[in-house]
Design a protein around this motif. Structure first.
Motif, short mmCIF file in Angstrom:
data_model
loop_
_atom_site.label_atom_id
_atom_site.label_comp_id
_atom_site.label_asym_id
_atom_site.label_seq_id
_atom_site.Cartn_x
_atom_site.Cartn_y
_atom_site.Cartn_z
N GLU A 1 15.15 43.27 -44.94
CA GLU A 1 14.67 43.43 -45.83
C GLU A 1 13.25 43.56 -45.91
OE1 GLU A 1 15.12 39.14 -47.98
OE2 GLU A 1 17.15 39.19 -47.24
N GLU A 2 12.46 42.95 -45.34
CA GLU A 2 11.39 42.82 -44.92
C GLU A 2 10.81 44.96 -44.77
OE1 GLU A 2 9.48 41.62 -41.88
OE2 GLU A 2 9.44 39.14 -43.20
N GLU B 1 11.98 46.97 -47.54
CA GLU B 1 10.92 46.97 -48.90
C GLU B 1 9.96 48.09 -48.43
OE1 GLU B 1 10.17 45.08 -51.61
OE2 GLU B 1 12.23 44.83 -51.93
N GLU B 2 9.76 47.60 -46.84
CA GLU B 2 8.31 48.54 -46.35
C GLU B 2 8.71 50.17 -46.76
OE1 GLU B 2 5.78 49.03 -42.45
OE2 GLU B 2 7.86 47.73 -42.77
N LYS C 1 10.10 51.23 -48.95
CA LYS C 1 10.28 51.43 -50.37
C LYS C 1 8.64 52.16 -51.08
CE LYS C 1 14.86 49.37 -52.42
NZ LYS C 1 14.81 48.16 -52.99
N GLU C 2 7.84 51.03 -50.30
CA GLU C 2 6.48 51.28 -50.48
C GLU C 2 5.98 52.60 -50.09
OE1 GLU C 2 4.17 49.38 -52.16
OE2 GLU C 2 5.97 47.92 -53.02
#
Length: 389
Positions: free
Chosen positions: A30-31, A34-35, A37-38
């Motif tokens: 998940e992390e 997210e990273e 996507k950022e």
């Protein structure tokens, strides 16, 4: 066996990353998502910011350039409609060349380079000794001729008196001859009649012969005296002509003596001085030039620029020496021929090959303001702008 041996290294290579992954610490999925996507979002934002600036420059720069060119073209078109200008223009003036009219060594040099002189000021003096001697010689010859004329005039007066006396003597002998002729005729008639003696007849014949001789002598003397008088008169005419010639020589000698002093014909500044003290100068040798203060401009406009140009139109004058100053002037005159036609060797266009060239016509421009405070001299480059409309 050979194939198995060859495959063993490959198996080891494939297994190596697996062993490395087992050694890495565990990462949460998940992390990581997210990273990622950022990061993607950041890249998109950066692209959005950069792309509009690039597209904007591609559109704005050509528009600005085209606008500048259009505005410049319109300005030039308007300017060429109301004004005509050229950089083929120069300051002109009269250059007065100073040259001697007699030859000799220079004994006095009274001016130097760039000196201001006035009209009539003494510039150079040539040694006058030789010309003074020639003047004295001419005057002596003239005095001698005048003295000879006086003698000839006295001879004319004396010859006139002699001719008058010879006329009187001729008239006297003529009277005596007339009387002797009549007396001889009378005695001849009387002798034939026997009235007088032969002695009386002979005496009358002798008197008649003597009277004839005396009259003939008197006549010849009169002719001689007249010839002598005419000779003296002719001599007097020759002497008078000689006197006139000698008087002309005296005047020429005086002029030559006066030419040893060279004066300034006009006021101005001395330029191009080449003479030095002691130089032996020849007739017509340039010694220096005098540049008067009065100057003007000759602008060589193209023939296509003269359509609306007329005498009296105002001119704005830019001189390279004074870039921040604009002088005022006006068109004085336009030459009636092109510069090429007025040259020493005008072009001959009646040839097989001909290339049309735009001709230039000299236009004289004079200043409307006082320019004595400015150092404007012939030869300077100027840019005149004539307002034609």
């Amino acid at each position: 066996m050979t194939e198995n041996n060859n495959n063993e290294p490959n198996k080891e290579i494939k297994k190596a990353p697996r062993t490395s992954k087992k050694n890495l610490p565990p990462v949460k999925s998940e992390e990581f998502v997210e990273e990622a996507k950022e990061r993607l979002k950041t890249r998109k934002e950066r692209k959005k910011k950069k792309r509009p600036e690039y597209k904007k420059k591609r559109v704005v720069v050509p528009i600005i350039t085209a606008s500048i060119l259009i505005i410049t073209g319109i300005a030039l078109a308007v300017h060429s409609t109301f004004f005509q200008s050229t950089d083929d223009a120069f300051v002109e003036g009269r250059l007065v060349s100073i040259a001697p009219r007699v030859q000799g060594p220079v004994v006095k040099l009274l001016v130097d380079d760039n000196d201001i002189v006035k009209a009539g000021q003494l510039l150079v003096e040539i040694d006058p000794a030789d010309y003074e001697v020639k003047l004295h010689e001419a005057e002596a010859k003239l005095a001698e001729a005048k003295a000879q004329l006086n003698v000839t005039k006295k001879q004319i007066d004396e010859g006139g008196s002699n001719v008058q006396q010879s006329f009187e003597d001729e008239n006297s002998t003529k009277s005596k001859l007339d009387f002797a002729t009549k007396d001889h005729k009378r005695y001849s008639d009387m002798y034939k009649s026997g009235i007088v003696s032969k002695q009386d007849y002979d005496n009358s014949s002798t008197h008649y012969t003597v009277a004839q001789a005396n009259h003939k002598a008197a006549t010849e003397k009169t002719k001689a005296m007249k010839s002598a008088l005419e000779g003296h008169q002719a001599k007097a005419e020759v002497v008078e002509a000689e006197i006139q010639r000698l008087e002309a020589e005296v005047e020429q000698a005086k002029l030559n003596l006066s030419y040893t002093k060279i004066y300034a014909p006009q006021s101005g500044m001395v330029s191009a001085r080449s003479v030095e003290m002691g130089n032996y100068v020849q007739i017509g040798q340039p010694l220096m030039e005098i540049v008067p203060e009065h100057v003007w401009i000759v602008a060589n406009f193209k023939e296509i620029q003269l359509t609306h140009m007329k005498k009296g139109q105002p001119v704005s004058i830019k001189i390279d020496t004074y870039p921040g100053k604009r002088f005022k002037g006006h068109v004085d005159s336009i030459q009636r021929s092109t510069g090429a036609k007025s040259s020493l060797f005008p072009p001959e266009n009646a040839v097989g090959s001909y290339v049309k060239i735009v001709q230039r016509v000299p236009v004289k421009i004079v200043f409307d303001e006082d320019i004595k405070d400015f150092n404007i001299v012939p030869g300077m480059s100027v840019v005149p702008k004539v307002k034609v409309k």
